[in-house]
Motif scaffolding. Structure first.
Motif, PDB file in Angstrom:
ATOM      1  N   UNK A  46      47.442  34.960  49.727  1.00  0.00           N
ATOM      2  CA  UNK A  46      46.944  35.004  48.349  1.00  0.00           C
ATOM      3  C   UNK A  46      46.960  33.596  47.759  1.00  0.00           C
ATOM      4  N   UNK A  47      45.890  33.229  47.083  1.00  0.00           N
ATOM      5  CA  UNK A  47      45.740  31.912  46.468  1.00  0.00           C
ATOM      6  C   UNK A  47      45.628  32.097  44.949  1.00  0.00           C
ATOM      7  N   UNK A  48      46.307  31.243  44.192  1.00  0.00           N
ATOM      8  CA  UNK A  48      46.334  31.390  42.731  1.00  0.00           C
ATOM      9  C   UNK A  48      45.332  30.466  42.036  1.00  0.00           C
ATOM     10  N   UNK A  49      44.774  30.949  40.942  1.00  0.00           N
ATOM     11  CA  UNK A  49      43.806  30.182  40.149  1.00  0.00           C
ATOM     12  C   UNK A  49      44.071  30.418  38.672  1.00  0.00           C
ATOM     13  N   UNK A  50      43.670  29.469  37.848  1.00  0.00           N
ATOM     14  CA  UNK A  50      43.938  29.619  36.411  1.00  0.00           C
ATOM     15  C   UNK A  50      42.756  30.202  35.641  1.00  0.00           C
ATOM     16  N   UNK A  51      41.730  30.648  36.366  1.00  0.00           N
ATOM     17  CA  UNK A  51      40.642  31.373  35.705  1.00  0.00           C
ATOM     18  C   UNK A  51      39.926  32.234  36.742  1.00  0.00           C
ATOM     19  N   UNK A  52      39.179  33.200  36.237  1.00  0.00           N
ATOM     20  CA  UNK A  52      38.427  34.095  37.128  1.00  0.00           C
ATOM     21  C   UNK A  52      37.317  33.326  37.844  1.00  0.00           C
ATOM     22  N   UNK A  53      36.626  32.454  37.125  1.00  0.00           N
ATOM     23  CA  UNK A  53      35.506  31.733  37.733  1.00  0.00           C
ATOM     24  C   UNK A  53      35.975  30.686  38.739  1.00  0.00           C
ATOM     25  N   UNK A  54      37.182  30.131  38.552  1.00  0.00           N
ATOM     26  CA  UNK A  54      37.729  29.226  39.576  1.00  0.00           C
ATOM     27  C   UNK A  54      37.995  30.017  40.858  1.00  0.00           C
ATOM     28  N   UNK A  79      37.421  42.840  42.836  1.00  0.00           N
ATOM     29  CA  UNK A  79      36.217  42.873  43.674  1.00  0.00           C
ATOM     30  C   UNK A  79      36.613  42.549  45.105  1.00  0.00           C
ATOM     31  N   UNK A  80      36.223  43.406  46.049  1.00  0.00           N
ATOM     32  CA  UNK A  80      36.511  43.130  47.457  1.00  0.00           C
ATOM     33  C   UNK A  80      35.208  42.985  48.234  1.00  0.00           C
ATOM     34  N   UNK A  81      35.085  41.829  48.894  1.00  0.00           N
ATOM     35  CA  UNK A  81      33.900  41.509  49.704  1.00  0.00           C
ATOM     36  C   UNK A  81      34.253  41.658  51.176  1.00  0.00           C
ATOM     37  N   UNK A  82      33.477  42.459  51.882  1.00  0.00           N
ATOM     38  CA  UNK A  82      33.566  42.575  53.338  1.00  0.00           C
ATOM     39  C   UNK A  82      32.147  42.453  53.871  1.00  0.00           C
ATOM     40  N   UNK A 103      26.040  39.464  45.014  1.00  0.00           N
ATOM     41  CA  UNK A 103      26.410  40.546  44.079  1.00  0.00           C
ATOM     42  C   UNK A 103      27.778  40.274  43.465  1.00  0.00           C
ATOM     43  N   UNK A 104      28.726  39.810  44.285  1.00  0.00           N
ATOM     44  CA  UNK A 104      30.053  39.450  43.758  1.00  0.00           C
ATOM     45  C   UNK A 104      29.906  38.452  42.611  1.00  0.00           C
ATOM     46  N   UNK A 105      29.059  37.456  42.828  1.00  0.00           N
ATOM     47  CA  UNK A 105      28.856  36.415  41.821  1.00  0.00           C
ATOM     48  C   UNK A 105      28.278  37.002  40.533  1.00  0.00           C
ATOM     49  N   UNK A 106      27.302  37.898  40.671  1.00  0.00           N
ATOM     50  CA  UNK A 106      26.694  38.520  39.483  1.00  0.00           C
ATOM     51  C   UNK A 106      27.720  39.345  38.704  1.00  0.00           C
ATOM     52  N   UNK A 107      28.524  40.124  39.420  1.00  0.00           N
ATOM     53  CA  UNK A 107      29.517  40.970  38.745  1.00  0.00           C
ATOM     54  C   UNK A 107      30.599  40.105  38.099  1.00  0.00           C
ATOM     55  N   UNK A 108      30.984  39.017  38.766  1.00  0.00           N
ATOM     56  CA  UNK A 108      32.006  38.126  38.204  1.00  0.00           C
ATOM     57  C   UNK A 108      31.494  37.454  36.932  1.00  0.00           C
TER      58      UNK A 108
END
Lengths: 115, 115
Positions: free
Chosen positions: B50-58, A79-82, A62-67
């Motif tokens: 916390x880990x940083x990324x340069x895009x949402x999909x990354x 989005x928080x996944x638990x 679901x996280x993947x679909x929403x992203x």
């Protein structure tokens, strides 16, 4: 303002001078997303909803679909996944509050969950 | 207690009567995961980073990798995805605190990020 179906809308580009939703608009749009709550965190109103799953990987799917929806709409939620639960928060960073876009995105999130 | 390499370990099944890590163990293990902070939320100690990324999909790709690690180890973190940032929290629900498993999982999370 005529009533609109959120699922038939797309997020528009949001600018810093875009208007936040008015109480009248909230009264019109909120009934289309009854499971969502408006919460104020750090002074910023957000639409928040928790969705339940019977496994961690079902939640991840679901996280993947929403992203991917977020990328399509160019509007990105927190989005928080638990285990057993995914919590989605939509708000508009540029206006530090709720825009019509957030209601559209919440309705489309519900639609993804129902699939 | 001899020093151990966290990356060469696997999470063991955690029971409600399993011991929390002692301060001596924290002193030994924490230097292997220097980016992580121990934070107490709702009375429960967690390892958070916390880990940083340069895009949402990354960021989404990293979420997926960590979630699959979680399934392998049968130990499941809270993961929060935002634009440009993924925050991971490891703790042991059954003992309401930190177990050696959490340090192993944090080290493996760092390893996934480095890939």
């Amino acid at each position: 303002m005529s009533s609109e179906n959120l699922l038939e809308s797309s997020c528009e580009a949001c600018r810093e001078d875009a208007p936040r939703v008015t109480q009248e608009e909230i009264n019109e749009l909120k009934p289309q997303i009854p499971a969502w709550q408006i919460q104020t965190i750090d002074g910023i109103d957000r639409l928040i909803c928790a969705f339940s799953f019977d496994s961690y990987l079902a939640g991840l799917d679901f996280v993947s679909k929403v992203a991917n929806l977020a990328e399509e709409e160019d509007h990105h939620p927190e989005i928080t996944l638990e285990w057993g639960k995914v919590t989605i928060s939509w708000w508009s960073h540029k206006i530090k509050g709720l825009h019509r876009n957030d209601f559209i995105a919440a309705a489309k999130t519900d639609s993804l969950f129902a699939q």
